[in-house]
Design an enzyme around this catalytic site. Sequence first.
Site, PDB file in Angstrom:
ATOM      1  N   HIS A  37      -0.996   0.868 -36.611  1.00 58.17           N
ATOM      2  CA  HIS A  37       0.150  -0.479 -36.706  1.00 58.17           C
ATOM      3  C   HIS A  37       1.294   0.283 -37.101  1.00 58.17           C
ATOM      4  O   HIS A  37       1.345   1.747 -37.326  1.00 58.17           O
ATOM      5  CB  HIS A  37      -0.141  -0.322 -38.033  1.00 58.17           C
ATOM      6  CG  HIS A  37       0.368  -1.899 -38.821  1.00 58.17           C
ATOM      7  ND1 HIS A  37       0.463  -2.885 -38.051  1.00 58.17           N
ATOM      8  CD2 HIS A  37       1.368  -1.584 -40.198  1.00 58.17           C
ATOM      9  CE1 HIS A  37       1.524  -3.616 -39.474  1.00 58.17           C
ATOM     10  NE2 HIS A  37       2.133  -2.773 -39.739  1.00 58.17           N
ATOM     11  N   ASP A  49      -2.640   0.386   2.366  1.00 56.50           N
ATOM     12  CA  ASP A  49      -1.731  -0.875   2.754  1.00 56.50           C
ATOM     13  C   ASP A  49      -2.657  -1.267   3.934  1.00 56.50           C
ATOM     14  O   ASP A  49      -2.442  -2.704   4.802  1.00 56.50           O
ATOM     15  CB  ASP A  49      -0.046  -1.461   2.717  1.00 56.50           C
ATOM     16  CG  ASP A  49       0.177  -1.128   1.282  1.00 56.50           C
ATOM     17  OD1 ASP A  49      -0.637  -1.090   0.476  1.00 56.50           O
ATOM     18  OD2 ASP A  49       1.399  -1.196   1.798  1.00 56.50           O
ATOM     19  N   GLU A  60       3.758  13.160   9.400  1.00 55.31           N
ATOM     20  CA  GLU A  60       5.548  11.365   8.125  1.00 55.31           C
ATOM     21  C   GLU A  60       6.298  11.468   9.121  1.00 55.31           C
ATOM     22  O   GLU A  60       6.860  13.189   9.132  1.00 55.31           O
ATOM     23  CB  GLU A  60       5.182  12.220   6.886  1.00 55.31           C
ATOM     24  CG  GLU A  60       6.346  11.209   6.128  1.00 55.31           C
ATOM     25  CD  GLU A  60       5.926   9.449   6.455  1.00 55.31           C
ATOM     26  OE1 GLU A  60       4.820   9.257   5.901  1.00 55.31           O
ATOM     27  OE2 GLU A  60       6.725   8.603   7.221  1.00 55.31           O
ATOM     28  N   LYS A  61       6.581   9.810   9.556  1.00 52.89           N
ATOM     29  CA  LYS A  61       7.339  10.306  10.610  1.00 52.89           C
ATOM     30  C   LYS A  61       9.413  10.185   9.486  1.00 52.89           C
ATOM     31  O   LYS A  61       9.786   9.690  10.537  1.00 52.89           O
ATOM     32  CB  LYS A  61       7.894   8.904  11.427  1.00 52.89           C
ATOM     33  CG  LYS A  61       7.311   7.935  10.718  1.00 52.89           C
ATOM     34  CD  LYS A  61       6.944   6.353  11.382  1.00 52.89           C
ATOM     35  CE  LYS A  61       6.731   5.198  11.294  1.00 52.89           C
ATOM     36  NZ  LYS A  61       7.089   3.938  12.474  1.00 52.89           N
ATOM     37  N   ARG A  62       8.512   9.584   8.347  1.00 56.44           N
ATOM     38  CA  ARG A  62       9.966   8.950   7.958  1.00 56.44           C
ATOM     39  C   ARG A  62      10.959  10.466   7.655  1.00 56.44           C
ATOM     40  O   ARG A  62      12.111  10.230   7.153  1.00 56.44           O
ATOM     41  CB  ARG A  62       9.553   8.229   6.229  1.00 56.44           C
ATOM     42  CG  ARG A  62      10.178   7.893   5.336  1.00 56.44           C
ATOM     43  CD  ARG A  62      10.203   6.667   4.442  1.00 56.44           C
ATOM     44  NE  ARG A  62       8.992   6.401   4.548  1.00 56.44           N
ATOM     45  CZ  ARG A  62       9.039   4.716   4.427  1.00 56.44           C
ATOM     46  NH1 ARG A  62      10.357   4.446   4.095  1.00 56.44           N
ATOM     47  NH2 ARG A  62       8.188   4.241   4.583  1.00 56.44           N
TER      48      ARG A  62
HETATM   49  P1  FAD Z   1       3.055   2.889   2.986  1.00 62.02           P
HETATM   50  O1  FAD Z   1       3.742   3.610   2.033  1.00 62.02           O
HETATM   51  O2  FAD Z   1       3.776   2.216   3.225  1.00 62.02           O
HETATM   52  O3  FAD Z   1       2.928   4.706   3.131  1.00 62.02           O
HETATM   53  C1  FAD Z   1       3.106   4.953   4.999  1.00 62.02           C
HETATM   54  C2  FAD Z   1       3.831   6.304   5.459  1.00 62.02           C
HETATM   55  O4  FAD Z   1       3.524   6.109   6.772  1.00 62.02           O
HETATM   56  C3  FAD Z   1       5.354   5.526   5.695  1.00 62.02           C
HETATM   57  O5  FAD Z   1       5.913   6.292   5.306  1.00 62.02           O
HETATM   58  C4  FAD Z   1       5.358   5.234   7.053  1.00 62.02           C
HETATM   59  O6  FAD Z   1       6.170   6.078   7.763  1.00 62.02           O
HETATM   60  C5  FAD Z   1       3.834   6.455   7.499  1.00 62.02           C
HETATM   61  N1  FAD Z   1       3.826   6.302   9.123  1.00 62.02           N
HETATM   62  C6  FAD Z   1       3.197   5.089   9.619  1.00 62.02           C
HETATM   63  N2  FAD Z   1       2.904   4.787  11.004  1.00 62.02           N
HETATM   64  C7  FAD Z   1       3.418   6.628  11.228  1.00 62.02           C
HETATM   65  C8  FAD Z   1       3.022   6.970  12.512  1.00 62.02           C
HETATM   66  N3  FAD Z   1       2.472   6.591  13.528  1.00 62.02           N
HETATM   67  N4  FAD Z   1       3.202   8.562  12.180  1.00 62.02           N
HETATM   68  C9  FAD Z   1       3.647   9.278  11.275  1.00 62.02           C
HETATM   69  N5  FAD Z   1       2.827   9.005   9.716  1.00 62.02           N
HETATM   70  C10 FAD Z   1       3.584   7.458   9.967  1.00 62.02           C
HETATM   71  N6  FAD Z   1       2.876  -0.924  -5.342  1.00 62.02           N
HETATM   72  C11 FAD Z   1       2.578  -0.458  -6.605  1.00 62.02           C
HETATM   73  O7  FAD Z   1       1.661  -0.430  -6.779  1.00 62.02           O
HETATM   74  N7  FAD Z   1       3.520  -1.166  -7.573  1.00 62.02           N
HETATM   75  C12 FAD Z   1       5.182  -1.115  -7.455  1.00 62.02           C
HETATM   76  O8  FAD Z   1       5.563  -1.019  -8.515  1.00 62.02           O
HETATM   77  C13 FAD Z   1       4.923  -1.566  -6.455  1.00 62.02           C
HETATM   78  N8  FAD Z   1       6.438  -1.678  -6.254  1.00 62.02           N
HETATM   79  C14 FAD Z   1       7.110  -2.174  -4.910  1.00 62.02           C
HETATM   80  C15 FAD Z   1       7.991  -2.595  -4.387  1.00 62.02           C
HETATM   81  C16 FAD Z   1       8.264  -2.740  -3.500  1.00 62.02           C
HETATM   82  C17 FAD Z   1      10.183  -3.471  -2.879  1.00 62.02           C
HETATM   83  C18 FAD Z   1       7.413  -2.669  -2.013  1.00 62.02           C
HETATM   84  C19 FAD Z   1       8.135  -3.616  -0.928  1.00 62.02           C
HETATM   85  C20 FAD Z   1       6.481  -2.153  -2.516  1.00 62.02           C
HETATM   86  C21 FAD Z   1       6.007  -1.400  -3.418  1.00 62.02           C
HETATM   87  N9  FAD Z   1       4.731  -1.436  -3.814  1.00 62.02           N
HETATM   88  C22 FAD Z   1       4.273  -1.647  -5.095  1.00 62.02           C
HETATM   89  C23 FAD Z   1       3.246  -1.127  -2.806  1.00 62.02           C
HETATM   90  C24 FAD Z   1       3.377   0.036  -2.619  1.00 62.02           C
HETATM   91  O9  FAD Z   1       4.533   0.150  -2.160  1.00 62.02           O
HETATM   92  C25 FAD Z   1       2.189   0.084  -1.589  1.00 62.02           C
HETATM   93  O10 FAD Z   1       0.982  -0.624  -1.971  1.00 62.02           O
HETATM   94  C26 FAD Z   1       2.312   2.015  -1.199  1.00 62.02           C
HETATM   95  O11 FAD Z   1       3.200   2.300  -0.502  1.00 62.02           O
HETATM   96  C27 FAD Z   1       0.916   1.507   0.028  1.00 62.02           C
HETATM   97  O12 FAD Z   1       0.353   3.069   0.376  1.00 62.02           O
HETATM   98  P2  FAD Z   1       0.169   3.451   1.586  1.00 62.02           P
HETATM   99  O13 FAD Z   1       0.565   5.171   1.796  1.00 62.02           O
HETATM  100  O14 FAD Z   1      -0.725   2.947   2.584  1.00 62.02           O
HETATM  101  O15 FAD Z   1       1.790   2.814   2.469  1.00 62.02           O
END
Ligand code: FAD
Length: 471
Positions: free
Chosen positions: A450, A318, A36-38
């Site tokens: 209820h 995502d 994870e890069k964050r």
């Molecule tokens: P992400 O959470 O985007 O994680 C991907 C990670 O990969 C990141 O931390 C990134 O830094 C890392 N990364 C990327 N490339 C690299 C690399 N090359 N090397 C190392 N690390 C890397 N969903 C809900 O279900 N309920 C909610 O209430 C909701 N609210 C939201 C509110 C907001 C404002 C936003 C923007 C989104 C919301 N979502 C919500 C959507 C939800 O955040 C996403 O669906 C979820 O985070 C997807 O998870 P993910 O692991 O696929 O991607």
Amino acid sequence: ASEAAEKDLVIIGGGVAGYVAAIKAGQSGLSVACIEKRGMLGGTCLNVGCIPSKSLLNNSHLYHQILHDTKQRGIEVGEVKLNLEQMMKAKETSVSGLTKGIEFLFKKNNVEYIKGTGAFADEHTINVNLIDGGETSVKAKNIIIATGSEATPFPGMTIDEEKIITSTGAIALKQVPKKMVVIGGGIIGLEMGSVWSRLGAEVTVVEFLGQIGGPGMDAEIAKQAQKLLGKQGMKFKLNTKVKSGEESGEAFKINVEAAKGGKEEAIDADVVLVAIGRRPYTAGLGLENIGIETDDKGRLVIDQEYRTKLPHIRVIGDCTFGPMLAHKAEEEAVAAVEFITKNYGHVNYGAIPSVMYTHPEVAWVGQNEQEVKASGVKYKVGTFPFSANSRAKTNLDTEGMVKFIADAETDRILGIHIIGPNAGEMIAEGTLALEYGASTEDVGRTSHAHPTLSEAFKEAAMATYGKAIHY
Ligand code: FAD
Ligand code: NAD
């Protein structure tokens, strides 16, 4: 560079998709690393998405309620003041507690956490640019890509996260804007628009389509949501497209016109929130080194077992198909690891709930009425208003309704749509019902305590196959 060590599984991305896969793999006895890069685990959801937005939604609702909805309850308050800095601190406390919790779970489940940016060197090797400097590389039998998504930019507007913002700026504003224009009336636009409207901003939402709520929301429910959010002070311009934005001094003029062409006008704003959707994020992954491509929407293409054309490389969350939701990512994470360890896995894409955390909340699962109608299936609808529910009346929080859509012949539930208090918790029962192929009669003949809001859920089911008692 340190010497490459081979793992059973390496995961790129420590968001909800990636961290859940890592924990599941650790629990299943695989040797696993997560890159994870964050600098923090939990991805978009924990750091800048679900969690911080819900903290602000909860506390801004409380503030708004104390300002506008205490007298009738027999509570008289003195001067009410907003301390935005403290509200942001409360948000940060929730975020940091949860992200640290995942680090703990990594340790507990023997997951190696590599802090840095991963990129494919070849089909089995990932180079990592470490956050603390230097490089390393890991070899893996299996790889899961879980790099998530980013906000879709609006052409011609440069995001600075202070005046022209995405959701990331919208969870961190240092003061309440006077006028905020939100481009896009989907979930982010309405949730973050609600927060700043409650805290005192004049919020105008510009939506291209004729309905708010983004993809999936039932049209009848979306109409009610718009009415109720409008009562709270949000303004809506539907069927309207943003043409351009121009700076005028400290503020902006947002030029809009009717979606079908014609009437033009300019709206003033001191902050513009761009919320027109999110797009998969795969930049810098070195996909070209392994010959994997994305489709026209930037998504990594996979089969039913989450495999790319290189079968040991899988993709979840995502950055591939399906709704961009944290709980969808979580289901895929478990299934993808099970495909690796057991050769089978399962996600029911027909039963993934959606929730919009405004007040009242909107929640749904399954098909909406427009979709059922278009499918040509004969259907029936049953509804029950919260204004006839004893608990909602007791709580003086009676706006909204529960709506069931069922197959007219078999009574099998096709979709459930709720707008009302606690809709997001209540939809879990609907999801379970849909998952197990329940009929509305199954739900209507199940005892519900209820006085609870969930009795509205039961009575809406009763109204679908027969009659509700209290309405
Ligand atoms: P992400 O959470 O985007 O994680 C991907 C990670 O990969 C990141 O931390 C990134 O830094 C890392 N990364 C990327 N490339 C690299 C690399 N090359 N090397 C190392 N690390 C890397 N969903 C809900 O279900 N309920 C909610 O209430 C909701 N609210 C939201 C509110 C907001 C404002 C936003 C923007 C989104 C919301 N979502 C919500 C959507 C939800 O955040 C996403 O669906 C979820 O985070 C997807 O998870 P993910 O692991 O696929 O991607
Ligand atoms: P969205 O797809 O939900 O909504 C975008 C809206 O913008 C749509 O209604 C669309 O018609 C409109 N739009 C697009 N281009 C436009 C234009 N040029 N002018 C005016 N309107 C335009 O996207 P979002 O609200 O940005 O959210 C992104 C993702 O994050 C979604 O997939 C959502 O599921 C997820 N998310 C989920 C939650 C939650 O589950 N509570 C909260 C926040 C975000």
